[in-house]
Design a protein around this motif. Structure first.
Motif, PDB file in Angstrom:
ATOM      1  N   ALA A 174     -37.703  45.066  46.892  1.00  0.00           N
ATOM      2  CA  ALA A 174     -36.868  44.393  46.497  1.00  0.00           C
ATOM      3  C   ALA A 174     -35.779  45.036  45.552  1.00  0.00           C
ATOM      4  O   ALA A 174     -35.220  44.740  44.905  1.00  0.00           O
ATOM      5  N   GLY A 175     -36.150  46.155  44.814  1.00  0.00           N
ATOM      6  CA  GLY A 175     -35.656  46.406  43.919  1.00  0.00           C
ATOM      7  C   GLY A 175     -35.642  48.071  43.536  1.00  0.00           C
ATOM      8  O   GLY A 175     -36.963  48.858  44.150  1.00  0.00           O
ATOM      9  N   VAL A 176     -34.818  48.825  42.356  1.00  0.00           N
ATOM     10  CA  VAL A 176     -35.433  49.918  42.365  1.00  0.00           C
ATOM     11  C   VAL A 176     -35.342  49.709  40.232  1.00  0.00           C
ATOM     12  O   VAL A 176     -34.587  49.116  39.956  1.00  0.00           O
ATOM     13  N   LEU A 177     -36.147  50.181  39.237  1.00  0.00           N
ATOM     14  CA  LEU A 177     -36.376  50.197  39.073  1.00  0.00           C
ATOM     15  C   LEU A 177     -35.428  51.953  37.340  1.00  0.00           C
ATOM     16  O   LEU A 177     -36.458  53.121  38.231  1.00  0.00           O
ATOM     17  N   ALA A 178     -34.234  52.168  37.229  1.00  0.00           N
ATOM     18  CA  ALA A 178     -34.036  53.113  36.246  1.00  0.00           C
ATOM     19  C   ALA A 178     -35.252  53.773  34.525  1.00  0.00           C
ATOM     20  O   ALA A 178     -34.517  52.976  34.019  1.00  0.00           O
ATOM     21  N   PRO A 179     -35.862  54.682  34.978  1.00  0.00           N
ATOM     22  CA  PRO A 179     -36.315  54.941  33.983  1.00  0.00           C
ATOM     23  C   PRO A 179     -35.480  55.521  33.035  1.00  0.00           C
ATOM     24  O   PRO A 179     -34.646  55.700  32.788  1.00  0.00           O
ATOM     25  N   ASP A 180     -35.493  54.547  31.448  1.00  0.00           N
ATOM     26  CA  ASP A 180     -35.816  55.762  29.647  1.00  0.00           C
ATOM     27  C   ASP A 180     -36.282  56.636  30.041  1.00  0.00           C
ATOM     28  O   ASP A 180     -36.982  56.796  29.224  1.00  0.00           O
ATOM     29  N   ASP A 181     -35.746  58.125  30.402  1.00  0.00           N
ATOM     30  CA  ASP A 181     -37.077  59.153  30.400  1.00  0.00           C
ATOM     31  C   ASP A 181     -35.613  60.032  29.025  1.00  0.00           C
ATOM     32  O   ASP A 181     -33.874  60.047  29.546  1.00  0.00           O
ATOM     33  N   PRO A 182     -35.784  60.333  28.297  1.00  0.00           N
ATOM     34  CA  PRO A 182     -35.432  61.574  27.454  1.00  0.00           C
ATOM     35  C   PRO A 182     -34.654  62.479  27.815  1.00  0.00           C
ATOM     36  O   PRO A 182     -33.757  63.085  27.666  1.00  0.00           O
ATOM     37  N   ASP A 183     -35.433  63.035  28.689  1.00  0.00           N
ATOM     38  CA  ASP A 183     -34.895  64.159  29.628  1.00  0.00           C
ATOM     39  C   ASP A 183     -34.261  63.679  30.991  1.00  0.00           C
ATOM     40  O   ASP A 183     -33.992  64.555  32.110  1.00  0.00           O
ATOM     41  N   GLY A 184     -34.184  62.649  31.262  1.00  0.00           N
ATOM     42  CA  GLY A 184     -33.734  62.188  32.514  1.00  0.00           C
ATOM     43  C   GLY A 184     -31.864  61.513  32.479  1.00  0.00           C
ATOM     44  O   GLY A 184     -31.057  61.566  31.043  1.00  0.00           O
ATOM     45  N   GLU A 185     -31.485  60.978  33.709  1.00  0.00           N
ATOM     46  CA  GLU A 185     -30.278  60.713  33.933  1.00  0.00           C
ATOM     47  C   GLU A 185     -30.346  58.760  32.962  1.00  0.00           C
ATOM     48  O   GLU A 185     -31.428  58.591  32.801  1.00  0.00           O
ATOM     49  N   ARG A 222     -39.795  52.375  41.536  1.00  0.00           N
ATOM     50  CA  ARG A 222     -39.756  53.481  39.898  1.00  0.00           C
ATOM     51  C   ARG A 222     -39.165  54.687  40.496  1.00  0.00           C
ATOM     52  O   ARG A 222     -39.453  55.573  40.823  1.00  0.00           O
ATOM     53  N   LEU A 223     -37.689  54.649  40.100  1.00  0.00           N
ATOM     54  CA  LEU A 223     -36.837  56.133  39.971  1.00  0.00           C
ATOM     55  C   LEU A 223     -37.100  57.278  39.856  1.00  0.00           C
ATOM     56  O   LEU A 223     -37.983  57.387  38.922  1.00  0.00           O
ATOM     57  N   PRO A 224     -37.369  58.015  40.118  1.00  0.00           N
ATOM     58  CA  PRO A 224     -37.588  59.692  39.267  1.00  0.00           C
ATOM     59  C   PRO A 224     -37.543  59.536  37.908  1.00  0.00           C
ATOM     60  O   PRO A 224     -36.334  59.481  37.698  1.00  0.00           O
ATOM     61  N   SER A 225     -37.708  60.210  37.153  1.00  0.00           N
ATOM     62  CA  SER A 225     -36.849  60.783  35.964  1.00  0.00           C
ATOM     63  C   SER A 225     -37.264  62.006  35.747  1.00  0.00           C
ATOM     64  O   SER A 225     -38.391  62.692  36.004  1.00  0.00           O
ATOM     65  N   GLY A 226     -37.203  62.390  34.257  1.00  0.00           N
ATOM     66  CA  GLY A 226     -36.949  63.875  34.105  1.00  0.00           C
ATOM     67  C   GLY A 226     -36.076  64.265  34.713  1.00  0.00           C
ATOM     68  O   GLY A 226     -34.862  64.315  35.592  1.00  0.00           O
ATOM     69  N   PRO A 227     -35.891  65.446  34.052  1.00  0.00           N
ATOM     70  CA  PRO A 227     -34.261  66.642  33.940  1.00  0.00           C
ATOM     71  C   PRO A 227     -34.376  66.993  36.137  1.00  0.00           C
ATOM     72  O   PRO A 227     -35.359  66.658  37.189  1.00  0.00           O
ATOM     73  N   ALA A 228     -32.993  67.044  36.561  1.00  0.00           N
ATOM     74  CA  ALA A 228     -32.768  66.966  37.861  1.00  0.00           C
ATOM     75  C   ALA A 228     -33.811  68.216  38.472  1.00  0.00           C
ATOM     76  O   ALA A 228     -33.456  69.213  37.911  1.00  0.00           O
ATOM     77  N   PRO A 229     -34.343  68.390  39.786  1.00  0.00           N
ATOM     78  CA  PRO A 229     -34.795  70.054  39.766  1.00  0.00           C
ATOM     79  C   PRO A 229     -33.416  70.871  40.462  1.00  0.00           C
ATOM     80  O   PRO A 229     -32.597  70.436  40.858  1.00  0.00           O
TER      81      PRO A 229
END
Length: 319
Positions: free
Chosen positions: A49-60, A7-14
């Motif tokens: 096996a893969g990555v998950l791009a999360p649905d985060d209101p403050d993320g990408e 699971r890829l990081p969520s939220g705004p980039a630091p």
């Protein structure tokens, strides 16, 4: 076969910088896009096996991230997390058909239902409760319908498709792997009808969920997965959970994780925890680990081999 998805990081980039004492003349040559690219490549090199791009209101935006991950490698799969309010089922299916053609069928969908009503409303989505479940059911029905049939007509409460469907070159590819989750009767009904993988949380009973899915959809194969956080202990570790923490831990939110519960331990200890879940029918592990770039390599170098050793031992014992 056991799959580990990061699971890829969520939220705004630091925020990055050298502070007032120095000036970085490179400008934006190395920014969040480059770090994301390096993380995707690390996941592929490490054998995940893969990555998950999360649905985060403050993320990408997850579809953009998933497309970038698919483009960055030849084998890595990418799962885009999104709510049905993202687009019409026909447009989501068309986007996905193109991505599948360009990437050899490596796209997955994690369709979310519910969530924080205030967060959803802030994104223009005010459908909640039973209506959200019915909308998700219609979304997946219509998306798969235009993918597989032409002409396709569907009339529901939320979507109408009249004489639709894809022709060449969009038709014929594999429909994205569908990941769903939840423990309520309505959520289990949705998974029984549409999921390829039903995702649990630690504390859920895999055998009970399997029985419920089988009862709802006899003969339909729905794999079980689990979403969890991990921290792989290593020599010289100066961050992560407190030293006295080992085994199952519910404090990952204090480290900025989205998934609050998971495991802390050496690679062998974590592999044993994963293996115990695998023996109960769980074959997909969606793992949150931070920092994602370093942990992707650590998972591949240490956790996956330890887990493979346990699987080989079980195979040998069965003979």
């Amino acid at each position: 076969m056991t799959e580990v998805i990061l699971r890829l990081p969520s939220g705004p980039a630091p925020e990055r910088g050298l502070g007032p004492a120095a000036t970085d003349m490179r400008g934006g040559l190395y920014g969040p896009l480059e770090e994301a690219f390096q993380t995707w490549r690390a996941a592929e090199i490490a054998g995940l096996a893969g990555v998950l791009a999360p649905d985060d209101p403050d993320g990408e935006e997850p579809w953009t991230v998933a497309a970038g991950a698919l483009r960055s490698g030849r084998h890595l799969r990418a799962v885009a997390e999104f709510a049905p309010s993202f687009a019409t089922p026909v447009y989501a299916a068309k986007m996905s058909a193109t991505l599948q053609r360009f990437t050899g069928g490596r796209l997955g969908w994690k369709v979310t239902v519910g969530g924080d009503p205030a967060e959803r409303a802030a994104q223009g989505d005010t459908v909640t409760g039973a209506d959200a479940l019915r909308r998700a059911d219609e979304f997946l029905t219509a998306a798969r319908g235009v993918w597989q049939e032409r002409p396709f007509t569907f009339e529901g409460d939320f979507y109408r498709v009249l004489e639709g469907g894809f022709g060449h070159p969009l038709s014929g590819g594999p429909f994205p792997t569908v990941y769903l989750s939840g423990r309520t009767p309505g959520e289990l009904d949705l998974s029984a009808a549409h999921a390829d993988v039903h995702l649990l949380r630690l504390g859920d009973d895999p055998e009970a969920v399997r029985a419920e899915l089988d009862r709802r959809a006899p003969g339909r194969a729905v794999r079980l997965g689990v979403e969890l956080s991990v921290s792989v202990r290593h020599v010289g570790q100066d961050d992560g959970p407190p030293e006295e923490v080992s085994g199952r831990w519910g404090g990952f939110a204090s480290l900025g994780h989205t998934v609050p519960e998971g495991f802390v331990g050496t690679p062998a200890e974590l592999a044993a925890e994963f293996d115990a879940l695998r023996r109960r029918g769980v074959t997909v592990f969606v793992v949150e680990a931070r920092p994602a770039l370093a942990e992707a390599y650590r998972l591949g170098e240490h956790l996956l081999p330890a887990l493979a050793d346990l699987e080989r031992e079980e195979t040998a014992d069965a003979r």
